[in-house]
Design a protein around this motif. Structure first.
Motif, short mmCIF file in Angstrom:
data_model
loop_
_atom_site.label_atom_id
_atom_site.label_comp_id
_atom_site.label_asym_id
_atom_site.label_seq_id
_atom_site.Cartn_x
_atom_site.Cartn_y
_atom_site.Cartn_z
N TYR A 69 0.84 -1.20 0.00
CA TYR A 69 0.00 0.00 0.00
C TYR A 69 0.87 1.24 0.00
O TYR A 69 2.03 1.22 0.44
CB TYR A 69 -0.93 0.00 1.21
N ALA B 50 -3.95 4.00 3.78
CA ALA B 50 -4.49 3.12 2.75
C ALA B 50 -4.51 1.67 3.23
O ALA B 50 -5.46 0.93 2.96
CB ALA B 50 -3.67 3.24 1.47
N ARG B 51 -3.47 1.26 3.94
CA ARG B 51 -3.41 -0.11 4.47
C ARG B 51 -4.53 -0.34 5.47
O ARG B 51 -5.19 -1.39 5.45
CB ARG B 51 -2.05 -0.38 5.12
#
Length: 211
Positions: A138, A143-144
């Protein structure tokens, strides 16, 4: 605590008198249309997000909006799912994750939870989502985490389908499942499109569902 007490006083004094008929009707029966499974996080309030009146939602809240797979020793979540579907006859089930989820953050960061054995054991029900999340790359920690939350929603949708009452409802086409992701900062909601596996803005795609 005083704020909570004062809030109830305002409810009894100002809100209840305007909805006496509703509460009198609800005093002897309930017929919610939807089982709403979401996180215990204080920032996520199902009735506020959906603008639902009392009696419309049957709600399960726990750390990580988790639904364990059905097993020989069903717990409180399993019993609630079974009652909602088999007795109350809900027509829809929503599993709703959210941004900045503490439970999913602990998983993505591989936080040592030895001092919280009950939490560690509970989060094992998200192992499938964890494995997928760890297999990908990511651009950022945010985002992860967001991806982990969404993958967990997908995993819990799979888990809930192992419950006999849910399996019957899906087979008989009397029940639909929905996977949602609520972004706290923007107030936006994404919904899982079961055909593509994508999470799309619910505002623009109100018709989509997961199963």
């Amino acid at each position: 605590m005083q704020d909570i007490i004062e809030g109830f006083i305002r409810f009894q004094r100002d809100v209840y008198p305007q909805q006496i008929a509703l509460f009198k009707r609800l005093s002897t029966a309930q017929s919610p249309s939807t089982l709403f499974v979401t996180c215990s996080d204080s920032r996520v309030v199902p009735e506020l997000l959906t603008q639902a009146e009392p009696g419309a939602l049957f709600v399960i809240r726990n750390a990580g909006n988790i639904v364990p797979s059905y097993g020989p020793e069903p717990g409180g979540v399993s019993a609630t799912v079974e009652y909602a579907v088999a007795v109350l006859g809900v027509r829809d089930i929503v599993i709703c994750g959210h941004s900045d989820c503490g439970a999913m953050t602990a998983i993505t960061r591989c936080t040592n939870l030895e001092h919280l054995p009950a939490v560690a054991g509970w989060l094992r029900h998200a192992d499938a989502a964890k494995a997928i999340n760890q297999s990908r790359t990511y651009d950022s920690d945010r985002a992860r985490l967001d991806a982990m939350v969404k993958q967990n929603v997908v995993a819990q949708l799979s888990n809930i389908r192992t419950h006999p009452s849910v399996a019957v409802g899906i087979a008989n086409k009397t029940l639909q499942l929905h996977g949602w992701f609520f972004d706290i900062e923007s107030g936006g909601m994404l919904a899982l499109d079961g055909r593509t596996g994508e999470f799309l803005p619910l505002l623009e795609h109100p018709e989509i569902y997961a199963v």
